[in-house]
Design a protein around this motif. Structure first.
Motif: not given
Ligand SMILES: Nc1nc(=O)c2c([nH]1)NC[C@@H]1CN(c3ccc(C(=O)N[C@@H](CCC(=O)O)C(=O)O)cc3)CN21
Ligand SMILES: CC(C)C(=O)C(=O)O
Ligand SMILES: [Mg+2]
Length: 290
Positions: A221-225, A235-242
């Motif tokens: 998801l791209g949540v891991t820093e 597959y995603g940039a959910v961390g940035d989106a959050t």
């Protein structure tokens, strides 16, 4: 929709259908994995790091893992749910391993537990848990719970001795009764060799093509820093989106743009009138008693 069965999972490789597995640690993660149609969810002890903030998987307890596992169970209908047994919860004895596995089944509804390693003591635990009637997923190659003994988070099967050991452990874990085997951080060519001699599905992570793949949800998801392992594909940039969403909320609170009319409740005129009257009376009372 029907729940994924072990029989069906075991048949998938022969049908040329790759098995899709992803980790989940909470209800929304499980719902998302379920809606995306994955075959298996893993309540990984990686949750120690991804959702509990520990710096390794080693300190997480069974009680902590059970909280995560129960939440995942509530969100999982069709996917097959595997739970990692954390470090320390199976090391003491076969009896301890069976008691731990039973807790994951009875109190969290696990369909299977995953046990790391392929050494003699590990095989004994595996046989004991399988004998208790609980399906076990094996895990060989890089086994993070004992990474210190492996010399760190390093790919396995790169020396002659390590490659031979992987072949021995894969067969031994299968013979001990594992229903499938996760293989982590191993050259793809070695995975291919293991696949050619195994009957049970081999699920890879950083191990090239296999009968299935598993990834850590927060990594994909791209949540891991910070840095992730070489085998992670984002597959995603959910961390940035959050972060953007929270920052926008903060900014609107500070500029008074939020809340606007559409997020307000309308007052009834009689109730408003009554509140104003009561406030007026109380204010007068306060002034009189000062
Ligand atoms: N977020 C997250 N993702 C994971 O895949 C994961 C966890 N946490 N926690 C538990 C274990 C630890 N894992 C890890 C952690 C780091 C590397 C890593 O950094 N490997 C380096 C070195 C490889 C080498 O030297 O051979 C790499 O560059 O991939 C690999 C697996 C896999 N698991
Ligand atoms: C990386 C996978 C295989 C795992 O064991 C975990 O998420 O804990
Ligand atoms: Mg794990």
């Amino acid at each position: 929709m029907t729940r994924m069965t072990l029989t069906r999972l075991t048949e998938m490789p022969a049908q040329g259908e790759p098995i899709v597995m992803v980790t989940a640690y909470d209800y929304p993660g499980a719902r998302a994995a379920e809606r995306a149609g994955v075959d298996m969810v893993l309540v990984g002890d990686s949750g120690a790091q991804t959702v509990l903030g520990y710096d390794s998987t080693v300190g997480v307890t069974v009680d902590e893992m059970l909280v995560l596992a129960r939440a995942v169970r509530r969100g999982t209908e069709t996917a097959f749910m595997v739970c990692d047994v954390p470090f320390g919860s199976t090391e003491v004895s076969d009896e301890q391993a069976v008691e731990t596995a039973i807790r994951f089944v009875t109190s969290a509804g696990a369909d299977a537990v995953k046990i790391e390693g392929g050494g003699e003591a590990r095989l004994s635990r595996l046989r004991a848990v399988v004998a208790a009637g609980i399906p076990v997923v094996g895990h060989i190659g890089l086994t993070p719970q004992t990474a210190v003994a492996l010399g760190g988070m390093r790919a396995q099967g790169r020396s002659v001795a390590s490659a031979e050991r992987l072949v021995d452990e894969a067969l031994a874990v299968q013979d001990a009764g594992a229903c499938c085997i996760v293989i982590e951080a191993v050259p793809a060519e070695i995975t291919e060799v293991l696949r050619s001699i195994l009957d049970v599905p081999l699920i890879g992570i950083g191990a090239g093509p296999a009968d299935g793949q598993v990834l850590v949800l927060h990594d994909l998801l791209g949540v891991t820093e910070g840095a992730t392992a070489k085998f992670v594909k984002q597959y995603g940039a959910v961390g940035d989106a959050t972060v953007s969403a929270i920052a926008e909320y903060a900014s609107e609170v500070r500029s008074a743009a939020f809340p606007s009319d559409e997020h307000r409740y309308a007052a009834r005129t009689d109730a408003l009138e009554a509140a104003r009257n009561r406030a007026g009376v109380l204010a007068a009372h306060r002034d009189n008693t000062r």
